[in-house]
Scaffold this motif. Structure first.
Motif, PDB file in Angstrom:
ATOM      1  N   GLU A  76       7.338   7.261 -12.554  1.00 32.11           N
ATOM      2  CA  GLU A  76       8.754   6.888 -12.479  1.00 32.11           C
ATOM      3  C   GLU A  76       9.218   6.703 -11.034  1.00 32.11           C
ATOM      4  N   LEU A  77       8.838   7.623 -10.147  1.00 36.97           N
ATOM      5  CA  LEU A  77       9.360   7.614  -8.785  1.00 36.97           C
ATOM      6  C   LEU A  77       8.476   6.869  -7.796  1.00 36.97           C
ATOM      7  N   ARG A  78       7.174   6.775  -8.076  1.00 37.11           N
ATOM      8  CA  ARG A  78       6.218   6.117  -7.180  1.00 37.11           C
ATOM      9  C   ARG A  78       6.446   6.553  -5.720  1.00 37.11           C
ATOM     10  N   PRO A  79       6.383   7.853  -5.466  1.00 36.39           N
ATOM     11  CA  PRO A  79       6.733   8.355  -4.133  1.00 36.39           C
ATOM     12  C   PRO A  79       5.714   7.978  -3.062  1.00 36.39           C
ATOM     13  N   GLN A  80       6.196   7.918  -1.820  1.00 39.27           N
ATOM     14  CA  GLN A  80       5.329   7.597  -0.701  1.00 39.27           C
ATOM     15  C   GLN A  80       4.174   8.583  -0.567  1.00 39.27           C
ATOM     16  N   CYS A  81       4.399   9.838  -0.959  1.00 38.90           N
ATOM     17  CA  CYS A  81       3.341  10.841  -0.832  1.00 38.90           C
ATOM     18  C   CYS A  81       2.206  10.606  -1.819  1.00 38.90           C
ATOM     19  N   ALA A  82       2.388   9.673  -2.766  1.00 35.72           N
ATOM     20  CA  ALA A  82       1.317   9.331  -3.706  1.00 35.72           C
ATOM     21  C   ALA A  82       0.665   8.001  -3.358  1.00 35.72           C
ATOM     22  N   LEU A  83       1.034   7.416  -2.210  1.00 38.16           N
ATOM     23  CA  LEU A  83       0.506   6.119  -1.807  1.00 38.16           C
ATOM     24  C   LEU A  83      -0.812   6.270  -1.051  1.00 38.16           C
ATOM     25  N   LYS A  84      -1.796   5.472  -1.442  1.00 41.23           N
ATOM     26  CA  LYS A  84      -3.078   5.430  -0.741  1.00 41.23           C
ATOM     27  C   LYS A  84      -3.499   3.980  -0.534  1.00 41.23           C
ATOM     28  N   LEU A  85      -4.425   3.767   0.395  1.00 44.53           N
ATOM     29  CA  LEU A  85      -4.992   2.452   0.650  1.00 44.53           C
ATOM     30  C   LEU A  85      -6.494   2.506   0.392  1.00 44.53           C
ATOM     31  N   ASP A  86      -6.968   1.646  -0.498  1.00 45.52           N
ATOM     32  CA  ASP A  86      -8.406   1.536  -0.733  1.00 45.52           C
ATOM     33  C   ASP A  86      -8.956   0.425   0.149  1.00 45.52           C
ATOM     34  N   THR A  87      -9.829   0.781   1.097  1.00 45.54           N
ATOM     35  CA  THR A  87     -10.471  -0.210   1.972  1.00 45.54           C
ATOM     36  C   THR A  87     -11.986  -0.134   1.827  1.00 45.54           C
ATOM     37  N   SER A  88     -12.431   0.281   0.666  1.00 39.62           N
ATOM     38  CA  SER A  88     -13.865   0.533   0.461  1.00 39.62           C
ATOM     39  C   SER A  88     -14.663  -0.728   0.119  1.00 39.62           C
ATOM     40  N   GLN A  89     -13.967  -1.842  -0.127  1.00 38.50           N
ATOM     41  CA  GLN A  89     -14.671  -3.038  -0.561  1.00 38.50           C
ATOM     42  C   GLN A  89     -14.473  -4.191   0.424  1.00 38.50           C
ATOM     43  N   THR A  90     -15.466  -5.058   0.502  1.00 39.84           N
ATOM     44  CA  THR A  90     -15.400  -6.226   1.377  1.00 39.84           C
ATOM     45  C   THR A  90     -15.825  -7.462   0.600  1.00 39.84           C
ATOM     46  N   THR A  91     -15.306  -8.590   1.036  1.00 37.02           N
ATOM     47  CA  THR A  91     -15.738  -9.855   0.453  1.00 37.02           C
ATOM     48  C   THR A  91     -17.034 -10.296   1.121  1.00 37.02           C
ATOM     49  N   THR A  92     -17.684 -11.284   0.535  1.00 38.15           N
ATOM     50  CA  THR A  92     -18.845 -11.917   1.161  1.00 38.15           C
ATOM     51  C   THR A  92     -18.567 -13.410   1.292  1.00 38.15           C
ATOM     52  N   ALA A  93     -19.097 -14.004   2.318  1.00 32.93           N
ATOM     53  CA  ALA A  93     -18.898 -15.435   2.534  1.00 32.93           C
ATOM     54  C   ALA A  93     -19.436 -16.216   1.343  1.00 32.93           C
ATOM     55  N   GLY A  94     -18.626 -17.107   0.814  1.00 31.86           N
ATOM     56  CA  GLY A  94     -19.049 -17.941  -0.302  1.00 31.86           C
ATOM     57  C   GLY A  94     -18.727 -17.388  -1.677  1.00 31.86           C
ATOM     58  N   GLN A  95     -18.262 -16.148  -1.769  1.00 29.31           N
ATOM     59  CA  GLN A  95     -17.954 -15.615  -3.097  1.00 29.31           C
ATOM     60  C   GLN A  95     -16.770 -16.367  -3.693  1.00 29.31           C
ATOM     61  N   THR A  96     -16.775 -16.491  -5.004  1.00 25.87           N
ATOM     62  CA  THR A  96     -15.740 -17.262  -5.692  1.00 25.87           C
ATOM     63  C   THR A  96     -14.882 -16.343  -6.565  1.00 25.87           C
ATOM     64  N   TYR A  97     -13.970 -16.983  -7.299  1.00 21.67           N
ATOM     65  CA  TYR A  97     -13.059 -16.244  -8.172  1.00 21.67           C
ATOM     66  C   TYR A  97     -13.780 -15.517  -9.304  1.00 21.67           C
ATOM     67  N   THR A  98     -15.060 -15.797  -9.507  1.00 24.72           N
ATOM     68  CA  THR A  98     -15.813 -15.125 -10.579  1.00 24.72           C
ATOM     69  C   THR A  98     -16.363 -13.773 -10.144  1.00 24.72           C
ATOM     70  N   THR A  99     -16.238 -13.447  -8.859  1.00 29.21           N
ATOM     71  CA  THR A  99     -16.777 -12.177  -8.351  1.00 29.21           C
ATOM     72  C   THR A  99     -15.828 -11.038  -8.682  1.00 29.21           C
ATOM     73  N   ALA A 100     -16.336 -10.056  -9.391  1.00 29.65           N
ATOM     74  CA  ALA A 100     -15.522  -8.905  -9.784  1.00 29.65           C
ATOM     75  C   ALA A 100     -15.535  -7.837  -8.693  1.00 29.65           C
ATOM     76  N   GLU A 101     -14.351  -7.351  -8.351  1.00 31.40           N
ATOM     77  CA  GLU A 101     -14.210  -6.193  -7.474  1.00 31.40           C
ATOM     78  C   GLU A 101     -13.793  -5.009  -8.336  1.00 31.40           C
TER      79      GLU A 101
END
Length: 218
Positions: A37-62
């Motif tokens: 309900e509140l979506r507080p800032q203290c519950a906010l995180k950033l996931d930076t664990s994944q990277t794209t690869t050159a040439g990957q298309t919209y079919t690539t699942a993350e």
């Protein structure tokens, strides 16, 4: 409050010796409902664990981070480029365009539209599921300790709605007023942190960047 204190306070509120398994279920339901309900800032995180690869298309699942409860907003980043969320059901409309993303929640995956030209870090802001309340002496709630009482109150609010006891044991208007006052205090505390982080999307900032820095204060 520690986890054990949350359970004890709840039992004091309802005046019952509630089974620990039931109490823990109510506690974690309360914690998650409040964060949803509140979506507080203290519950906010950033996931930076994944990277794209050159040439990957919209079919690539993350893979969605296992800790993600909901996205923090509609924007994610590939490198420094914004990608805007679109409905999974309409992916065909966007798949060959640039700078969009969609989620296949059933399979816990998301996709980036277009074709990636280089390897870039994906930054996915999300609201964390958090750590479950257990029957122990740790503290998992992240808002100020003086406001932790909202969780056992939320538990009692749910318990009184399902308890088959006397009418006199029901959730009274006075309790509801106390609950709402405590929730408003959490909202006020959270809004101050949100306001501190949106300078660039207000007249007082250096520039206005639609949607990128806009934060819901609700």
């Amino acid at each position: 409050m520690t986890n054990a204190e949350i359970l004890t306070t709840f039992r004091e509120f309802v005046g019952d010796s509630i089974d620990t398994t039931v109490a823990l279920s109510l506690a974690n339901q309360a914690r998650m409902e409040i964060d949803l309900e509140l979506r507080p800032q203290c519950a906010l995180k950033l996931d930076t664990s994944q990277t794209t690869t050159a040439g990957q298309t919209y079919t690539t699942a993350e893979t969605l981070h296992a800790d993600a409860l909901v996205p923090a907003g509609t924007i994610i980043y590939v490198g420094e480029t914004q990608y805007t969320g679109v409905p999974f059901a309409h992916k065909e409309r966007y798949k060959n365009r640039s700078n969009f993303w969609w989620v296949d929640l059933f399979n816990s995956q998301f996709y980036l539209s277009g074709t990636q030209s280089s390897a870039q870090t994906i930054t996915f802001p999300y609201i964390t599921k958090g750590t479950d309340i257990a029957n122990d002496a740790t503290t998992v709630l992240k808002y100020p300790s003086g406001l932790h009482i909202i969780v056992p109150m939320h538990m009692a609010r749910t318990w009184f709605a399902i308890d088959q006891g006397e009418k006199g044991r029901s959730w009274l208007p006075e309790w509801e007023a106390f609950y709402q006052r405590t929730k408003r205090a959490i909202i006020s505390w959270d809004q101050q942190w949100k306001l501190a982080s949106i300078g660039e999307s207000t007249p007082y900032g250096e520039s206005y960047q639609p949607s990128e820095n806009n934060i819901s204060l609700e």
